[in-house]
Design a protein around this motif. Structure first.
Motif, PDB file in Angstrom:
ATOM      1  N   LEU A 139       0.908  -1.297   0.012  1.00  0.00           N
ATOM      2  CA  LEU A 139      -0.224  -0.085   0.085  1.00  0.00           C
ATOM      3  C   LEU A 139       0.937   1.163  -0.038  1.00  0.00           C
ATOM      4  O   LEU A 139       0.533   2.260  -0.567  1.00  0.00           O
ATOM      5  N   GLN A 140       2.012   1.208   0.802  1.00  0.00           N
ATOM      6  CA  GLN A 140       2.860   2.254   0.786  1.00  0.00           C
ATOM      7  C   GLN A 140       3.480   2.660  -0.647  1.00  0.00           C
ATOM      8  O   GLN A 140       3.493   3.878  -0.962  1.00  0.00           O
ATOM      9  N   THR A 141       3.619   1.840  -1.578  1.00  0.00           N
ATOM     10  CA  THR A 141       3.888   2.311  -2.856  1.00  0.00           C
ATOM     11  C   THR A 141       2.776   2.041  -3.811  1.00  0.00           C
ATOM     12  O   THR A 141       2.866   2.810  -4.822  1.00  0.00           O
ATOM     13  N   GLY A 142       1.751   1.287  -3.628  1.00  0.00           N
ATOM     14  CA  GLY A 142       0.600   1.457  -4.409  1.00  0.00           C
ATOM     15  C   GLY A 142      -0.459   2.543  -4.380  1.00  0.00           C
ATOM     16  O   GLY A 142      -1.329   2.548  -5.336  1.00  0.00           O
ATOM     17  N   LEU A 143      -0.630   3.208  -3.444  1.00  0.00           N
ATOM     18  CA  LEU A 143      -1.669   4.188  -3.024  1.00  0.00           C
ATOM     19  C   LEU A 143      -1.265   5.504  -3.668  1.00  0.00           C
ATOM     20  O   LEU A 143      -2.257   6.286  -4.132  1.00  0.00           O
ATOM     21  N   PRO A 144      -0.133   6.067  -3.507  1.00  0.00           N
ATOM     22  CA  PRO A 144       0.404   7.431  -4.062  1.00  0.00           C
ATOM     23  C   PRO A 144      -0.178   7.382  -5.636  1.00  0.00           C
ATOM     24  O   PRO A 144      -0.551   8.687  -5.912  1.00  0.00           O
ATOM     25  N   PRO A 145      -0.211   6.606  -6.308  1.00  0.00           N
ATOM     26  CA  PRO A 145      -0.446   6.789  -7.874  1.00  0.00           C
ATOM     27  C   PRO A 145      -2.091   7.290  -7.848  1.00  0.00           C
ATOM     28  O   PRO A 145      -2.477   8.171  -8.687  1.00  0.00           O
ATOM     29  N   PHE A 146      -2.891   7.038  -6.878  1.00  0.00           N
ATOM     30  CA  PHE A 146      -4.166   7.597  -6.869  1.00  0.00           C
ATOM     31  C   PHE A 146      -4.535   8.931  -6.506  1.00  0.00           C
ATOM     32  O   PHE A 146      -5.587   9.386  -6.661  1.00  0.00           O
ATOM     33  N   ALA A 147      -3.266   9.468  -6.089  1.00  0.00           N
ATOM     34  CA  ALA A 147      -3.400  11.135  -6.071  1.00  0.00           C
ATOM     35  C   ALA A 147      -3.484  11.752  -7.210  1.00  0.00           C
ATOM     36  O   ALA A 147      -4.151  12.864  -7.414  1.00  0.00           O
TER      37      ALA A 147
ATOM     38  N   GLY B 250      -1.071  -4.669 -10.005  1.00  0.00           N
ATOM     39  CA  GLY B 250      -0.039  -5.113  -9.033  1.00  0.00           C
ATOM     40  C   GLY B 250       1.334  -5.651  -9.760  1.00  0.00           C
ATOM     41  O   GLY B 250       0.869  -6.493 -10.883  1.00  0.00           O
ATOM     42  N   ARG B 251       2.496  -5.704  -9.361  1.00  0.00           N
ATOM     43  CA  ARG B 251       3.633  -6.350  -9.806  1.00  0.00           C
ATOM     44  C   ARG B 251       3.582  -7.765  -9.216  1.00  0.00           C
ATOM     45  O   ARG B 251       3.615  -7.978  -7.937  1.00  0.00           O
ATOM     46  N   VAL B 252       3.575  -8.835 -10.136  1.00  0.00           N
ATOM     47  CA  VAL B 252       3.692 -10.302  -9.566  1.00  0.00           C
ATOM     48  C   VAL B 252       4.978 -10.738  -9.705  1.00  0.00           C
ATOM     49  O   VAL B 252       5.768 -10.468 -10.573  1.00  0.00           O
ATOM     50  N   ILE B 253       5.443 -11.386  -8.502  1.00  0.00           N
ATOM     51  CA  ILE B 253       6.472 -12.337  -8.587  1.00  0.00           C
ATOM     52  C   ILE B 253       5.986 -13.566  -7.977  1.00  0.00           C
ATOM     53  O   ILE B 253       5.097 -13.717  -7.184  1.00  0.00           O
TER      54      ILE B 253
ATOM     55  N   HIS C  37       4.172   0.008 -12.182  1.00  0.00           N
ATOM     56  CA  HIS C  37       5.640   0.464 -12.188  1.00  0.00           C
ATOM     57  C   HIS C  37       6.298  -1.061 -11.166  1.00  0.00           C
ATOM     58  O   HIS C  37       5.625  -1.564 -10.512  1.00  0.00           O
ATOM     59  N   PRO C  38       7.179  -1.228 -11.844  1.00  0.00           N
ATOM     60  CA  PRO C  38       8.174  -2.343 -11.058  1.00  0.00           C
ATOM     61  C   PRO C  38       8.180  -2.430  -9.577  1.00  0.00           C
ATOM     62  O   PRO C  38       8.202  -3.590  -8.973  1.00  0.00           O
ATOM     63  N   LYS C  39       8.404  -1.215  -9.218  1.00  0.00           N
ATOM     64  CA  LYS C  39       8.492  -0.968  -7.578  1.00  0.00           C
ATOM     65  C   LYS C  39       7.258  -0.651  -6.833  1.00  0.00           C
ATOM     66  O   LYS C  39       7.388  -0.466  -5.851  1.00  0.00           O
ATOM     67  N   THR C  40       6.182  -0.891  -7.544  1.00  0.00           N
ATOM     68  CA  THR C  40       4.808  -0.768  -7.014  1.00  0.00           C
ATOM     69  C   THR C  40       3.768  -1.544  -6.727  1.00  0.00           C
ATOM     70  O   THR C  40       3.718  -2.408  -7.678  1.00  0.00           O
ATOM     71  N   ALA C  41       3.323  -1.610  -5.601  1.00  0.00           N
ATOM     72  CA  ALA C  41       2.264  -2.805  -5.437  1.00  0.00           C
ATOM     73  C   ALA C  41       2.546  -4.193  -5.729  1.00  0.00           C
ATOM     74  O   ALA C  41       2.070  -4.813  -6.524  1.00  0.00           O
ATOM     75  N   ILE C  42       3.826  -4.468  -5.285  1.00  0.00           N
ATOM     76  CA  ILE C  42       4.347  -5.835  -5.316  1.00  0.00           C
ATOM     77  C   ILE C  42       3.529  -7.090  -4.555  1.00  0.00           C
ATOM     78  O   ILE C  42       3.258  -6.761  -3.380  1.00  0.00           O
ATOM     79  N   ALA C  43       3.425  -7.958  -5.242  1.00  0.00           N
ATOM     80  CA  ALA C  43       2.838  -9.327  -4.404  1.00  0.00           C
ATOM     81  C   ALA C  43       3.255 -10.536  -5.050  1.00  0.00           C
ATOM     82  O   ALA C  43       3.752 -10.443  -6.201  1.00  0.00           O
ATOM     83  N   TYR C  44       2.992 -11.379  -4.048  1.00  0.00           N
ATOM     84  CA  TYR C  44       3.462 -12.906  -4.712  1.00  0.00           C
ATOM     85  C   TYR C  44       2.249 -13.636  -4.673  1.00  0.00           C
ATOM     86  O   TYR C  44       1.440 -13.955  -4.061  1.00  0.00           O
ATOM     87  N   THR C  45       2.587 -14.703  -5.684  1.00  0.00           N
ATOM     88  CA  THR C  45       1.449 -15.449  -6.146  1.00  0.00           C
ATOM     89  C   THR C  45       2.174 -17.215  -6.455  1.00  0.00           C
ATOM     90  O   THR C  45       3.525 -17.047  -6.679  1.00  0.00           O
ATOM     91  N   GLN C  46       1.398 -18.003  -6.002  1.00  0.00           N
ATOM     92  CA  GLN C  46       1.852 -19.260  -6.261  1.00  0.00           C
ATOM     93  C   GLN C  46       1.464 -19.812  -7.705  1.00  0.00           C
ATOM     94  O   GLN C  46       0.416 -19.762  -8.214  1.00  0.00           O
ATOM     95  N   ASP C  47       2.523 -20.288  -8.202  1.00  0.00           N
ATOM     96  CA  ASP C  47       2.412 -20.799  -9.688  1.00  0.00           C
ATOM     97  C   ASP C  47       2.432 -22.359  -9.737  1.00  0.00           C
ATOM     98  O   ASP C  47       2.976 -22.999  -8.871  1.00  0.00           O
ATOM     99  N   PRO C  48       1.723 -22.913 -10.482  1.00  0.00           N
ATOM    100  CA  PRO C  48       1.579 -24.457 -10.238  1.00  0.00           C
ATOM    101  C   PRO C  48       2.941 -25.206 -10.418  1.00  0.00           C
ATOM    102  O   PRO C  48       3.757 -24.495 -11.447  1.00  0.00           O
ATOM    103  N   ASP C  49       3.097 -26.237  -9.936  1.00  0.00           N
ATOM    104  CA  ASP C  49       4.484 -26.858  -9.935  1.00  0.00           C
ATOM    105  C   ASP C  49       4.131 -27.959 -10.419  1.00  0.00           C
ATOM    106  O   ASP C  49       5.346 -29.251  -9.971  1.00  0.00           O
TER     107      ASP C  49
END
Length: 437
Positions: free
Chosen positions: A146-154, A163-166, A254-266
Motif C-alpha cells: 500500500l505504501q507504494t501502491g496508493l500514491p498513484p491514486f493522488a 500489481g507487480r507479480v512475483i 511500475h516494477p516497484k509499485t504494489a508488489i505481491a507474490y503468487t503461487q504458480d503451479p508446480d
C-alpha cells in the motif's frame, strides 16, 4: 532469414515497449532528482490504508487463506478485509471466520467474477471505501504494497494500479516443479520489465491486463465496469478492457509499485490447465470487445498479430525440422528431390539457432542478471520446449474461444502451504536474492 525468425518470435512489441520504457525511466529519474531537490513538496498521497478494502475470492483454499489474510491484516484493519467463499466445500469459511474478517459464504460456485460482484454489492464496498484491492486466495502482499501502491491514486486520472507479480518464495518439492516456477518467473520479468513498464507510460496507457491476483481499483469506477460479463472464464482481462472501452482513466504500473507474490503451479497438469484458462479468457475477452479505434486497440492488434505469428512459427519448426532431416538423409543416399532445394531456402537450421534459440536464451540471461540467479542459465536451455507447449495451448484456446462460452466456475490449482516470510523490499534484485525459487 534469422532476422525474420527473431522478429517473429520475439516480436516488434518487445523492441517498441522496451524503447518506450527506457524513455519513461529517464523521465522518471529526472523527476525524482527534481523532487529530491525540492523535498518539501507534498507527496500527494490522498488515499489512506483505512480507506482501502481488501477483497479475496476463494474456492476451496483452506491451505493458504489464513496466510493471505494475515498478509492483508498487516496493512489494513481487519474490518477492511472481506472474504467471499465461492461454493467452497472445505474449511475455507471456517478458517476465514476464525481470523475475524467479514465473510460471505456463497452456496454455489458462481465463478470468480460472479463472486467478486456479489461481495462488492453485499458489503457495499464501492460506497464505503475509496479503493478496492482484489486478491487471489494464495496472494501474499509485500509489506510496502500500500505504501507504494496508493500514491498513484493522488492523480485523479488513475483508475487502477496493476500489481507487480512475483512468484511465491514457497519452493516446490520437486525439481520439475522448480523448473516450471522458474519459467513462469522469467515470463513475469520479461513481460513486466520489457513490455508493461513501457505500456503504462502516462502518454501511452495501453496496459492490457490489471491482474486479478493483487490489484487496486478506484471504487468510483467499479460501478461502470461489467465485472461479471457472461461467457468468460476469467475476469481480469475483461475488467481491463472495460477500463479502456469506457475510457474510465489511466492504469498505473511500475516494477516497484504494489508488489505481491503468487503461487504458480508446480506440476504439469495444473500448469497446462492454468495456461489454457488464461489464454481462453484472453481470447473470449477479445471476442466480446472486438477492436476499435485508439491507442489501446492498436496496441492490442499488434499484440494479437505477434502472439499468433510467433506461436505458429514455433509450432511449425518441429515438422519443418523433421522434413529437413528427411531431405538430409535422402541426400546422403544420392536421392534428389526438386522440393529439397526450395525447402532448404526456407528452412535454414542456422537461422533457427540464431533467430530463435539464441534470442530466447538472451531473455534468460537478462532475467538471470536481474535476479542474480545463475540457475536460470541452466534451466533456460529447456525453456524453448516450454514455449512450444505454450504455443500449442495458445492456438488451441484461440480456436475454442469462438465456440466455447464459459460459466466462470473454477477449480484452484494445488497449493503449497505458505510459511515463509514475505520480504518488505521493493528492490527486484533484493527480493530474488533473499527468496530465490
Amino acid at each position: 532469414m534469422f532476422v525474420l525468425y527473431t522478429v517473429i518470435v520475439l516480436g516488434l512489441g518487445t523492441l517498441l515497449w522496451t524503447t518506450v520504457g527506457i524513455f519513461r525511466f529517464v523521465a522518471e529519474r529526472r523527476r525524482q532528482k527534481h523532487h529530491n531537490a525540492n523535498s518539501t513538496e507534498d507527496s500527494g498521497q490522498t488515499v489512506l490504508p483505512e480507506q482501502v478494502a481488501i477483497l479475496v475470492a476463494a474456492h476451496n483454499e483452506d491451505a493458504v487463506i489464513a496466510e493471505t489474510i494475515a498478509s492483508a491484516a498487516a496493512l489494513v484493519p481487519l474490518r477492511n478485509i472481506f472474504i467471499v467463499s465461492d461454493g467452497s466445500t472445505d474449511g475455507t469459511v471456517t478458517v476465514a471466520r476464525r481470523a475475524d474478517v467479514r465473510v460471505l459464504d456463497l452456496s454455489q460456485n458462481r465463478g470468480k467474477a460472479g463472486a467478486l460482484l456479489a461481495a462488492i454489492e453485499y458489503f457495499q464496498l464501492a460506497k464505503r471505501f475509496e479503493v478496492v484491492t482484489l486478491l487471489d486466495a494464495d496472494t501474499r502482499l509485500a509489506a510496502d504494497y500500500l505504501q507504494t501502491g496508493l500514491p498513484p491514486f493522488a492523480d485523479p486520472g488513475v483508475v487502477a494500479v496493476a500489481g507487480r507479480v512475483i512468484t511465491s518464495p514457497v519452493p516446490s518439492p520437486t525439481r520439475f516443479g522448480r523448473f516450471l516456477i522458474a519459467y513462469r518467473e522469467r515470463f513475469y520479468r520479461v513481460v513486466q520489465l520489457l513490455h508493461k513498464y513501457g505500456q503504462a507510460a502516462v502518454a501511452v496507457n495501453v496496459v492490457s491486463i490489471v491482474p486479478g491476483f493483487a490489484s487496486m481499483y478506484r471504487s468510483s469506477a467499479l460501478k461502470d465496469i461489467d465485472i461479471a460479463a457472461p461467457g468468460l472464464v476469467i475476469e481480469d482481462f475483461n475488467m481491463t478492457f472495460e477500463v479502456h472501452a469506457r475510457k474510465l482513466g489511466r492504469i498505473h504500473f511500475h516494477p516497484k509499485t504494489a508488489i505481491a507474490y503468487t503461487q504458480d503451479p508446480d506440476n504439469f497438469r495444473d500448469y497446462t490447465r492454468q495456461i489454457y484458462r488464461w489464454n481462453l479468457g484472453f481470447w473470449q475477452t477479445v471476442r466480446r470487445h472486438g477492436l476499435h479505434r485508439g491507442r489501446f486497440w492498436a496496441a492490442l492488434a499488434l499484440q494479437i498479430f505477434e502472439l499468433i505469428s510467433s506461436s505458429l512459427v514455433l509450432l511449425l519448426l518441429v515438422p519443418f525440422m523433421l522434413v529437413w532431416s528427411a531431405f538430409q538423409i535422402a541426400e546422403m543416399y544420392n536421392v534428389e528431390s526438386p522440393a529439397a532445394d526450395f525447402f532448404s531456402g526456407v528452412f535454414v537450421p542456422e537461422a533457427i539457432l540464431l533467430g530463435v534459440l539464441i534470442p530466447d536464451f538472451l531473455l534468460t540471461i537478462f532475467v538471470a542478471a536481474v535476479t542474480r540467479d545463475p540457475l536460470y542459465l541452466i534451466r533456460g536451455l529447456a525453456f524453448p520446449l516450454m514455449r512450444l507447449l505454450d504455443a500449442g495451448i495458445f492456438i488451441t484456446a484461440l480456436v475454442r474461444a469462438w465456440f466455447v462460452r464459459s460459466t466462470g466456475i473454477w477449480v484452484s490449482p494445488g497449493r503449497r502451504p505458505q510459511t515463509e516470510h514475505v520480504p518488505s523490499t521493493t528492490t527486484t534484485q533484493g527480493i530474488h536474492k533473499d527468496y530465490a525459487v
